[in-house]
Design a protein around this motif. Structure first.
Motif, PDB file in Angstrom:
ATOM      1  N   MET A 234       0.815  -1.199   0.000  1.00 58.29           N
ATOM      2  CA  MET A 234       0.000   0.000   0.000  1.00 58.29           C
ATOM      3  C   MET A 234       0.858   1.262   0.000  1.00 58.29           C
ATOM      4  O   MET A 234       0.518   2.236  -0.655  1.00 58.29           O
ATOM      5  N   ILE A 235       1.966   1.230   0.737  1.00 56.44           N
ATOM      6  CA  ILE A 235       2.839   2.408   0.799  1.00 56.44           C
ATOM      7  C   ILE A 235       3.438   2.707  -0.572  1.00 56.44           C
ATOM      8  O   ILE A 235       3.575   3.871  -0.954  1.00 56.44           O
ATOM      9  N   ILE A 236       3.773   1.659  -1.331  1.00 54.15           N
ATOM     10  CA  ILE A 236       4.307   1.858  -2.687  1.00 54.15           C
ATOM     11  C   ILE A 236       3.287   2.594  -3.546  1.00 54.15           C
ATOM     12  O   ILE A 236       3.644   3.508  -4.302  1.00 54.15           O
ATOM     13  N   LEU A 237       2.016   2.249  -3.413  1.00 57.44           N
ATOM     14  CA  LEU A 237       0.955   2.927  -4.152  1.00 57.44           C
ATOM     15  C   LEU A 237       0.882   4.397  -3.746  1.00 57.44           C
ATOM     16  O   LEU A 237       0.736   5.275  -4.597  1.00 57.44           O
ATOM     17  N   TYR A 238       1.007   4.678  -2.458  1.00 52.63           N
ATOM     18  CA  TYR A 238       0.998   6.060  -1.967  1.00 52.63           C
ATOM     19  C   TYR A 238       2.167   6.848  -2.550  1.00 52.63           C
ATOM     20  O   TYR A 238       2.011   8.007  -2.950  1.00 52.63           O
ATOM     21  N   ILE A 239       3.333   6.223  -2.581  1.00 50.15           N
ATOM     22  CA  ILE A 239       4.521   6.891  -3.134  1.00 50.15           C
ATOM     23  C   ILE A 239       4.325   7.166  -4.621  1.00 50.15           C
ATOM     24  O   ILE A 239       4.599   8.281  -5.094  1.00 50.15           O
ATOM     25  N   LYS A 240       3.833   6.191  -5.361  1.00 46.52           N
ATOM     26  CA  LYS A 240       3.599   6.378  -6.798  1.00 46.52           C
ATOM     27  C   LYS A 240       2.604   7.502  -7.035  1.00 46.52           C
ATOM     28  O   LYS A 240       2.804   8.351  -7.910  1.00 46.52           O
ATOM     29  N   PHE A 241       1.537   7.521  -6.246  1.00 49.05           N
ATOM     30  CA  PHE A 241       0.541   8.578  -6.404  1.00 49.05           C
ATOM     31  C   PHE A 241       1.138   9.944  -6.056  1.00 49.05           C
ATOM     32  O   PHE A 241       0.925  10.921  -6.775  1.00 49.05           O
TER      33      PHE A 241
ATOM     34  N   ASN B 117     -10.198  12.764   4.788  1.00 54.20           N
ATOM     35  CA  ASN B 117     -10.627  11.367   4.728  1.00 54.20           C
ATOM     36  C   ASN B 117      -9.921  10.482   5.767  1.00 54.20           C
ATOM     37  O   ASN B 117     -10.131   9.269   5.780  1.00 54.20           O
ATOM     38  N   GLY B 118      -9.056  11.070   6.576  1.00 49.83           N
ATOM     39  CA  GLY B 118      -8.378  10.326   7.627  1.00 49.83           C
ATOM     40  C   GLY B 118      -7.189   9.504   7.152  1.00 49.83           C
ATOM     41  O   GLY B 118      -6.698   8.641   7.873  1.00 49.83           O
ATOM     42  N   LEU B 119      -6.697   9.763   5.963  1.00 52.84           N
ATOM     43  CA  LEU B 119      -5.560   9.028   5.395  1.00 52.84           C
ATOM     44  C   LEU B 119      -4.279   9.825   5.636  1.00 52.84           C
ATOM     45  O   LEU B 119      -3.689  10.391   4.723  1.00 52.84           O
ATOM     46  N   TYR B 120      -3.844   9.852   6.882  1.00 50.85           N
ATOM     47  CA  TYR B 120      -2.736  10.708   7.291  1.00 50.85           C
ATOM     48  C   TYR B 120      -1.391  10.269   6.704  1.00 50.85           C
ATOM     49  O   TYR B 120      -0.596  11.112   6.296  1.00 50.85           O
ATOM     50  N   LEU B 121      -1.141   8.964   6.653  1.00 48.59           N
ATOM     51  CA  LEU B 121       0.106   8.474   6.066  1.00 48.59           C
ATOM     52  C   LEU B 121       0.150   8.816   4.575  1.00 48.59           C
ATOM     53  O   LEU B 121       1.177   9.276   4.068  1.00 48.59           O
ATOM     54  N   PHE B 122      -0.974   8.619   3.894  1.00 45.88           N
ATOM     55  CA  PHE B 122      -1.076   8.957   2.467  1.00 45.88           C
ATOM     56  C   PHE B 122      -0.779  10.448   2.278  1.00 45.88           C
ATOM     57  O   PHE B 122       0.013  10.845   1.409  1.00 45.88           O
TER      58      PHE B 122
END
Length: 153
Positions: free
Chosen positions: A1-8, A114-119
């Protein structure tokens, strides 16, 4: 999931460069543009050093990033007109990045709501590295050019 966040985060930040260019082309035709050309987020050399701007500058100069904007280079024979044009190009690039930075903050705000703090944190980290730091580097270089122009004109 973190990889997806980084890519985004990297993708939206790179897209923000194009958004910054388009908005800045329109902005350049206004009276505010001239005022914004003298804007400095951080004027302190010590603070720039503390946040690692000199490391960022080294990375830009010694990696393929140096090819991203070839207009921001001087040739071997330098004329005063060339330096003034370089300053204009730096101002345009700086404001592109600042506009892009603000554009990405919209996405960060949505993720926080949306509460997605890491994102949100990962997007903001990419935004700092790919928008804020280039803008701060342009500001530092413009100040150097301004000192040079003041001394020799």
């Amino acid at each position: 999931m973190i990889i997806l966040y980084i890519k985004f985060g990297v993708s939206i930040t790179i897209i923000s460069w194009m958004v910054g260019i388009v908005i800045n082309i329109v902005f350049k035709k206004t009276r505010l543009y001239e005022r914004a050309s003298g804007f400095n987020l951080i004027e302190s050399k010590n603070l720039n050093k503390w946040i690692g701007l000199s490391l960022f500058k080294w990375i830009v100069k010694n990696t393929p990033f140096k090819y991203f904007n070839p207009k921001l280079k001087l040739g071997k024979r330098i004329k005063l007109k060339d330096i003034e044009e370089l300053r204009e190009e730096m101002t345009f690039a700086e404001l592109n990045h600042l506009i892009g930075f603000l554009f990405v903050i919209i996405f960060v705000a949505v993720k926080i709501v949306n509460g997605l703090y890491l994102f949100a944190a990962i997007i903001m980290a990419a935004n700092f590295l790919l928008n804020l730091y280039p803008s701060l580097l342009q500001q530092e270089n413009k100040r150097r050019i301004d000192r040079f122009l003041k001394r020799y004109s």
